[in-house]
Write an enzyme that holds these catalytic residues in place. Structure first.
Site, PDB file in Angstrom:
ATOM      1  N   ASP A  87      14.516  12.740  17.003  1.00  0.00           N
ATOM      2  CA  ASP A  87      13.730  12.059  15.977  1.00  0.00           C
ATOM      3  C   ASP A  87      14.700  11.225  15.139  1.00  0.00           C
ATOM      4  O   ASP A  87      15.856  11.604  14.952  1.00  0.00           O
ATOM      5  CB  ASP A  87      13.030  13.138  15.134  1.00  0.00           C
ATOM      6  CG  ASP A  87      12.069  12.540  14.131  1.00  0.00           C
ATOM      7  OD1 ASP A  87      11.925  11.308  14.103  1.00  0.00           O
ATOM      8  OD2 ASP A  87      11.464  13.324  13.377  1.00  0.00           O
ATOM      9  N   ASP A 122      10.668   4.164  12.564  1.00  0.00           N
ATOM     10  CA  ASP A 122       9.419   3.477  12.227  1.00  0.00           C
ATOM     11  C   ASP A 122       9.185   3.508  10.723  1.00  0.00           C
ATOM     12  O   ASP A 122       9.845   4.245   9.992  1.00  0.00           O
ATOM     13  CB  ASP A 122       8.240   4.115  12.966  1.00  0.00           C
ATOM     14  CG  ASP A 122       8.127   5.608  12.703  1.00  0.00           C
ATOM     15  OD1 ASP A 122       9.156   6.300  12.820  1.00  0.00           O
ATOM     16  OD2 ASP A 122       7.030   6.082  12.377  1.00  0.00           O
ATOM     17  N   CYS A 272      -2.362  40.895  17.930  1.00  0.00           N
ATOM     18  CA  CYS A 272      -1.746  39.997  18.910  1.00  0.00           C
ATOM     19  C   CYS A 272      -0.949  40.840  19.889  1.00  0.00           C
ATOM     20  O   CYS A 272      -0.359  41.848  19.506  1.00  0.00           O
ATOM     21  CB  CYS A 272      -0.834  38.997  18.211  1.00  0.00           C
ATOM     22  SG  CYS A 272      -0.004  37.892  19.370  1.00  0.00           S
TER      23      CYS A 272
HETATM   24 ZN   LIG Z   1       2.143  37.704  18.563  1.00  0.00          ZN
END
Ligand SMILES: [Zn+2]
Length: 644
Positions: A87, A122, A272
């Site tokens: 970048d 930019d 999760c």
């Molecule tokens: Zn996780």
């Protein structure tokens, strides 16, 4: 070089070739800060199976790592062998309001580092900037892209679309970029929109930019690191994402989920099962920022995998509609897609998977919009006096209403249309995509019910029938028998064969294809039409999957005679012609012209410069894509004329 593999609307999976290997898109580029490695790039490649990473060349340029980076190159510095994007620091400079490096310097610096994809400096516009200011940013950014292209050496250059919230400036900037030799095209200036949940504005910005960008280069949505927008952005044509979020959110104590973020201080359950969370307690995630960052990255990568699978199975719209329920502002983004149906339709396959209704937005999908437009423009009714309007029912409608149809066709000179969620369905079109493949709830919401009324009214306004009745049971039978006594002159099979041809190939197609003695061969098991012969020649096959036709060469000849160029045609150059005549596929780089109306998965005629029919096959791309891509198949040829 970029190649498209699978597609769903503007969304696609693809392969981007760089000096350090191939990137499978859509791809997430985790952002790596060399002076603060939250997850080591070796782990990104190893444990996380990341193809490509991003780092900020501007930060390296200003740090003590600068000389080492120049000496060793960016890949050795970061210990990452795969492709690296850098970048330019445009965003940092915008935020800090200082410009202490020039475009020339930063492009040359990135090239000297051996970056695979380097960015121009930019000029960033804020969403609320004035038109004059955005115009100046566009002009300045384009000038810097041109300058960068002259300085990039063998590095792939990434140009950036600016233009604030002005669609015409975005499109103009994008068109300018398409003229400059670039490896990838980024859409910039979107971070403030994401931070303030302005997803409807985000949709306008991406659509306007995409209209001007070439399809044969990957599109990077700069700064969109939260997975919640990945599906929507991919659906609109974005291929690359960068994420600093996985680390930043962790530093801020936030856990990324497919539905948003959760503060780890509020965690009671770790919902999760990623490798970082599998045996973690809420306390582990609170106290170990590295572990939280790992979760955030797994969650982001997981979403892209789901998006890719959705592209593969033709369910990307469903995926985006479901995800859009995560936040009311995202729902605004989804609703904003409606006004772009005409543009989006150009990229939708003729048929794809099934259509699951997830809410009133589903009936505005481009494939449903296409269906309604074609019914209005292409449908030719059979010779029957009276129209009977039937209620929405289970699919296919001819099976649901079989007994009723049998009874009424004997008693009355009538034809039937089902008032469906997706638009009015003449009974003979009940097996085509997306009608037979749609699944809708029995109880409908008011918005959908109102839309159904409007769709039906538009159809009735065409005045195909002298008289119409809404089906109300026995009462309707009596009315019909007295008004227009039967039997009906309509042969439902022949009517279906013709209506599908007109729907698929346009008005006049059925007359051209069915001139002569027609024989319909039906499946013994399902009683559905399988093959169509005319004058002893096999001209069409009807697919069970979507109720539409595949074209045989004999059918192609009939369409070729009936429709003047460029209709249904893909024109190839003379180098390709002999191969296509032998039945080989058409590659995009050999396509010289193509009918604007060709959609992906359409049946097409492959012709040479003298309009000689070389082959028939299935288009994989639309015109814009065939004209742009240098790699990949444009038409899968089914039959070459030399073989028959
Ligand atoms: Zn996780």
């Amino acid at each position: 070089m970029f190649e498209m593999r699978e597609r769903a609307g503007l969304g696609r999976t693809g392969r981007l070739t760089t000096h350090h290997g191939v990137v499978e898109t859509p791809a997430l580029m985790p952002v790596v800060n060399p002076s603060n490695l939250v997850i080591h790039p070796k782990d990104l490649a190893g444990r996380f199976k990341v193809d490509i990473i991003m780092t900020n060349a501007y930060i390296i340029h200003r740090s003590e790592l600068r000389d080492r980076a120049l000496k060793e190159g960016i890949h050795r510095l970061l210990e990452f062998e795969g492709p690296i994007m850098t970048d330019s620091g445009a965003f940092q400079q915008h935020v800090y309001g200082r410009v202490d490096i020039s475009n020339e310097e930063i492009v040359k610096f990135q090239a000297a580092l051996g970056s695979d994809l380097g960015s121009v400096l930019d000029i960033f516009s804020e969403p609320d900037d004035s038109r004059e200011s955005c115009q100046a940013a566009v002009d300045g950014t384009l000038a810097r892209c041109r300058e960068g292209a002259a300085l990039k050496g063998k590095m792939g250059l990434v140009g950036v679309v600016q233009g604030g919230l002005f669609p015409d400036l975005r499109q103009k900037c994008a068109e300018g970029l398409s003229q400059i030799p670039l490896a990838a095209q980024a859409i910039g200036g979107v971070v403030p929109l994401l931070e303030s949940y302005r997803f409807a504005d985000l949709v306008e910005v991406i659509v306007a930019s995409r209209k001007g960008l070439r399809p044969d280069r990957p599109i990077h949505l700069f700064g969109a690191g939260h997975p919640i927008t990945f599906g929507l952005a991919v659906l609109l044509g974005c291929d690359l994402f960068d994420s600093a979020s996985y680390a930043k959110y962790a530093q801020d104590g936030r856990m990324i989920t497919p539905w948003g973020t959760t503060r780890v201080r509020n965690l009671k359950h770790v919902a999760c099962s990623c490798p970082a969370c599998f045996d973690a307690t809420p306390r582990n995630l609170r106290e170990d920022l590295g572990r939280l960052a790992e979760h955030n990255l797994y969650a982001s990568l997981q979403e892209l995998k789901e998006v890719k699978q959705a592209i593969h199975e033709g369910s990307l719209w469903e995926h985006v509609e479901r995800r859009s329920r995560a936040h009311p502002r995202l729902l605004e983004g989804l609703k904003a897609l409606r006004k772009h149906a005409e543009f989006l339709e150009r990229y939708e396959k003729l048929s794809d998977g099934s259509l699951f209704y997830t809410g009133p937005e589903s009936i505005w999908r481009p494939v449903a919009w296409r269906y309604r437009r074609r019914i209005l423009e292409r449908y030719k009714p059979p010779e029957a006096q009276t129209l009977v309007i039937l209620d929405e029912a289970s699919r296919p409608y001819t099976r649901h209403y079989a007994a009723l149809l049998r009874e009424l066709l004997d008693k009355a000179n009538a034809h039937f249309v089902v008032k469906s969620v997706l638009g009015p369905v003449p009974i003979e079109l009940d097996e085509i995509y997306p009608i037979a493949q749609s699944v809708v709830p029995r109880e409908l919401d008011v918005e959908t019910l109102e839309a159904m009324e409007i769709f039906l009214r538009d159809f009735l306004r065409l005045g195909h029938f002298s008289f119409g009745l809404v089906w109300e049971g026995d009462e309707t039978v009596a009315k019909l028998a007295s008004r227009s006594p039967g039997p009906s002159p309509v042969d439902l099979d022949l009517t279906r064969a013709g209506a599908v041809a007109d729907y698929q190939f346009g008005p006049g197609a059925s007359d051209a294809l069915f001139a002569g003695e027609v024989e319909l061969v039906k499946s013994r098991r399902t009683r559905r039409i399988r093959n169509v012969y005319v004058g002893g020649e096999h001209i069409l096959s009807m697919r069970a999957r979507d109720g539409l036709y595949t074209l045989k060469l004999a059918g192609g000849r009939r369409l070729h005679d009936a429709f003047p160029p460029p209709r249904h045609r893909v024109l190839v150059d003379e180098e390709s012609a002999p191969f296509n005549r032998e039945g080989k596929n058409v590659f995009a780089k050999f396509v010289e012209e193509c009918d604007e109306e060709v959609r992906p998965w359409d049946e097409v005629l492959v012709v040479d410069g003298s309009d000689d029919l070389l082959a028939v096959g299935r288009a994989v791309m639309n015109r814009e894509e065939m004209m742009a891509f240098q790699k990949g198949v444009a038409v899968k040829v089914r039959e070459g004329s030399a073989l028959v």
